[in-house]
Design a protein around this motif. Structure first.
Motif, short mmCIF file in Angstrom:
data_model
loop_
_atom_site.label_atom_id
_atom_site.label_comp_id
_atom_site.label_asym_id
_atom_site.label_seq_id
_atom_site.Cartn_x
_atom_site.Cartn_y
_atom_site.Cartn_z
N ASN A 353 125.55 -89.46 42.55
CA ASN A 353 125.31 -88.69 41.34
C ASN A 353 124.65 -87.34 41.62
O ASN A 353 123.75 -86.90 40.91
CB ASN A 353 124.45 -89.49 40.35
N THR A 354 125.10 -86.70 42.68
CA THR A 354 124.62 -85.37 43.07
C THR A 354 125.68 -84.75 43.96
O THR A 354 126.53 -85.45 44.51
CB THR A 354 123.28 -85.47 43.82
N LEU A 355 125.63 -83.44 44.12
CA LEU A 355 126.58 -82.75 44.99
C LEU A 355 125.97 -82.40 46.34
O LEU A 355 126.51 -81.56 47.07
CB LEU A 355 127.14 -81.50 44.30
N LEU A 356 124.85 -83.03 46.71
CA LEU A 356 124.37 -82.93 48.08
C LEU A 356 125.41 -83.56 49.01
O LEU A 356 126.08 -84.54 48.66
CB LEU A 356 123.03 -83.64 48.22
N HIS A 357 125.56 -83.02 50.20
CA HIS A 357 126.70 -83.34 51.05
C HIS A 357 126.85 -84.82 51.36
O HIS A 357 127.96 -85.36 51.37
CB HIS A 357 126.62 -82.54 52.36
N ASP A 431 130.50 -77.74 40.95
CA ASP A 431 131.75 -77.86 41.69
C ASP A 431 131.47 -77.51 43.14
O ASP A 431 130.71 -76.57 43.43
CB ASP A 431 132.80 -76.92 41.12
N SER A 432 132.11 -78.24 44.07
CA SER A 432 131.75 -78.14 45.47
C SER A 432 132.97 -77.98 46.37
O SER A 432 134.03 -78.55 46.11
CB SER A 432 130.97 -79.40 45.89
N ILE A 433 132.79 -77.22 47.44
CA ILE A 433 133.75 -77.13 48.53
C ILE A 433 133.01 -77.50 49.82
O ILE A 433 131.93 -76.97 50.09
CB ILE A 433 134.33 -75.71 48.67
N ASP A 437 132.46 -75.83 58.50
CA ASP A 437 131.42 -74.81 58.70
C ASP A 437 130.42 -74.74 57.56
O ASP A 437 129.25 -74.45 57.80
CB ASP A 437 132.08 -73.45 58.88
N TYR A 438 130.89 -74.99 56.32
CA TYR A 438 130.01 -74.74 55.18
C TYR A 438 130.13 -75.82 54.11
O TYR A 438 131.15 -76.51 53.99
CB TYR A 438 130.35 -73.37 54.54
N HIS A 439 129.06 -75.92 53.34
CA HIS A 439 129.07 -76.73 52.12
C HIS A 439 128.56 -75.82 51.01
O HIS A 439 127.45 -75.27 51.08
CB HIS A 439 128.14 -77.95 52.27
N TYR A 440 129.40 -75.67 49.98
CA TYR A 440 129.09 -74.73 48.91
C TYR A 440 129.18 -75.44 47.56
O TYR A 440 130.12 -76.19 47.30
CB TYR A 440 130.09 -73.57 48.93
N VAL A 441 128.17 -75.22 46.72
CA VAL A 441 128.15 -75.79 45.38
C VAL A 441 127.84 -74.68 44.38
O VAL A 441 126.89 -73.91 44.57
CB VAL A 441 127.08 -76.90 45.23
N ARG A 442 128.63 -74.63 43.33
CA ARG A 442 128.41 -73.65 42.27
C ARG A 442 128.05 -74.41 41.00
O ARG A 442 128.81 -75.28 40.55
CB ARG A 442 129.68 -72.82 42.07
N TYR A 443 126.90 -74.11 40.43
CA TYR A 443 126.41 -74.79 39.24
C TYR A 443 126.50 -73.88 38.02
O TYR A 443 126.28 -72.67 38.11
CB TYR A 443 124.95 -75.20 39.40
N ARG A 444 126.81 -74.47 36.87
CA ARG A 444 126.78 -73.77 35.59
C ARG A 444 125.54 -74.21 34.83
O ARG A 444 125.33 -75.40 34.62
CB ARG A 444 128.02 -74.09 34.75
#
Length: 504
Positions: A353-357, A431-433, A437-444
């Motif tokens: 229930n989180t977007l941590l990797h 939303d996450s990619i 190399d990277y972990h990216y999360v964009r929050y609204r």
């Protein structure tokens, strides 16, 4: 008299030594595909992250996961599309990406959110397969049941919160702590841990495994192709597992998560997980409550989780042994997976229930006809990809444009083949990619503002530093935003958009 776990579960000093497979190692000869339509045995394990000996966790006692990895392929970079059970399963079973409205949380019904989408077992059923659901496959047993399964989905009378010990029963009589279930019903909380005085096959998951073994006998006698799904609840909390599994993990030898703080600076959209508060952290003897997130709490949580994984490993071994005994193994594709990742003390967080990797990367193995042996797959795969992959292996058609997933059948024969180089996940307002190399999360944010998390996975594998907004990472962040926008476009696009461009 209780039956102990099978003898091979126990090894010297209470630990198993697992040598992780390497993608660079030579791959054993790939078996030729069977001439007949292959069966499918889908082993779905709730909350299982890549926490087994073959994934490099040498102190885990998981010989059957290791055996599975040696007989097939293990995926190093498999990702769920939603880090919560009901939504993750609905996304995988329909092959569709989540959106704000579709598959939002664990209470998701595929029937309601995607009423026109064919499910994975439905495609097999329509192709003439016998399809059977045991245990937890969809979050709601009735979800798409009439069109997905040949038989009524089966679950045992007892669930994952059923306890076994006299000490637990005595504590429950005096316990006054409660929790609210979805729908508002209030129930007593149960303890977080129990080393159960119980035969492994008499637990809730043991009964599910036993039903699955009986089904294998029945299906072998029938001779028709089948899609058999076996869903275990553990290692979902609470960690009620046979006492023999707890003995495998002495608490003094348990290592704590290396980094237990938030990424800094912490983005506004990143919130803590609360699922663990639905249970009371009583010691195994029920004498006192453990302080939340103390070192003792961390060790007991890791002990309970590990014990539950070993319980699942034991049951997996029993079911795959039965598959071999029936003579079905040569023509059966075996898929074993967790429904999402899981936090085990990293960032002082637990569960999903989180977007941590660590909540996004999942455990996934496959073996069977046409699948390479003893190989690790480095390419990225998304859970929506499993739907078309199994259909391709069985010759079950999936019309163009009906799903977002892309088959990785070629990877099963050549584990070094390219499939994806990043994976998409969403949850709530984020939303996450994820890539190598990277972990990216964009929050609204509710006010319309955005916040973001950008982790440089190569330089900072523990996720300590948030580089979002850092001018030195501006080009990286722009590229990740473009990849994320492409995923969102595919998820919300029309029928033609669901095929997803190869570049995504």
């Amino acid at each position: 008299m209780r039956s102990p776990l099978r003898p091979f579960l126990f090894v010297a000093a209470g630990f198993a030594v697992g040598l992780p497979l390497s993608a660079a190692e030579p791959v054993a000869e790939t078996p030729a595909p069977s001439a007949g339509r292959p069966n499918v045995l889908l082993f779905y394990i709730d909350d299982l992250r890549p926490q087994t000996a073959d994934y490099g966790h040498e102190r885990m006692v998981t010989p059957n996961f290791t055996r599975l990895a040696e007989s097939g392929v293990r995926f190093e970079n498999a990702y769920c599309q939603v880090p919560t059970c009901g939504a993750s399963r609905a996304s995988l079973m329909t092959g569709l990406y989540p959106t704000r409205e579709r598959f939002p949380d664990f209470l998701t019904w595929a029937e309601r959110d995607a009423p026109n989408a064919k499910t994975l077992p439905q495609r097999f059923k329509e192709a003439g397969y016998t399809t059977i659901s045991n245990g937890k496959i969809f979050h709601h047993p009735k979800d798409t049941a009439d069109r997905s399964w040949s038989e009524t989905p089966w679950k045992p009378a007892i669930g994952g919160r059923h306890f076994y010990n006299d000490a637990t029963a005595a504590w429950m009589k005096t316990n006054e702590e409660t929790r609210k279930l979805p729908g508002g019903k209030t129930v007593k909380k149960v303890p977080m841990w129990e080393a159960g005085e119980v035969d492994p096959l008499e637990t809730s998951d043991g009964l599910i495994a036993a039903k699955t073994m009986a089904d294998l006998d029945r299906l072998a006698a029938g001779g028709e192709p089948f899609f058999l799904a076996c869903g275990l609840a553990k290692p979902h909390m609470p960690f009620f597992s046979p006492e023999e599994t707890y003995a495998l993990y002495p608490r003094p030898k348990i290592e704590l998560a290396e980094y237990r703080d938030w990424p800094q600076p912490k983005p506004a959209g990143l919130n803590g997980v609360k699922e663990q508060f639905a249970y009371v952290p009583m010691t195994l003897d029920m004498k006192f409550e453990v302080k939340y997130n103390s070192d003792d709490y961390h060790r007991r949580m890791q002990q309970g989780y590990s014990a539950s994984v070993s319980h699942a490993d034991d049951l997996l071994g029993r079911v795959t042994d039965k598959l071999e005994q029936t003579g079905l193994a040569e023509n059966t594709v075996v898929v074993v997976l967790g429904d999402h990742g899981w936090l085990l003390g990293e960032h002082n967080q637990w569960a999903k229930n989180t977007l941590l990797h660590d909540a996004l990367r999942t455990a996934l193995w496959m073996s069977g006809p046409g699948v390479a042996r003893g190989a690790a797959v480095p390419s990225y795969v998304e859970f929506v990809d499993l739907h078309p992959t199994l259909c391709e292996l069985a010759g079950v058609p999936v019309p163009e444009g009906e799903i977002h997933g892309r088959s990785f059948a070629a990877v099963l024969q050549d584990p070094s083949a390219a499939h994806r180089d990043h994976a998409y996940t969403r949850f709530k307002a984020g939303d996450s990619i994820a890539s190598a190399d990277y972990h990216y999360v964009r929050y609204r944010q509710p006010n319309g503002e955005r916040s973001a998390l950008l982790i440089d996975r190569k330089a900072d594998p523990l996720g300590k530093k948030n580089h979002a907004g850092d001018p030195a990472y501006a080009a990286v962040e722009a590229d990740l935003n473009a990849k994320l926008d492409a995923k969102l476009s595919a998820a919300t696009g029309d029928r033609a958009g669901r095929s997803e461009a190869a570049a995504n």
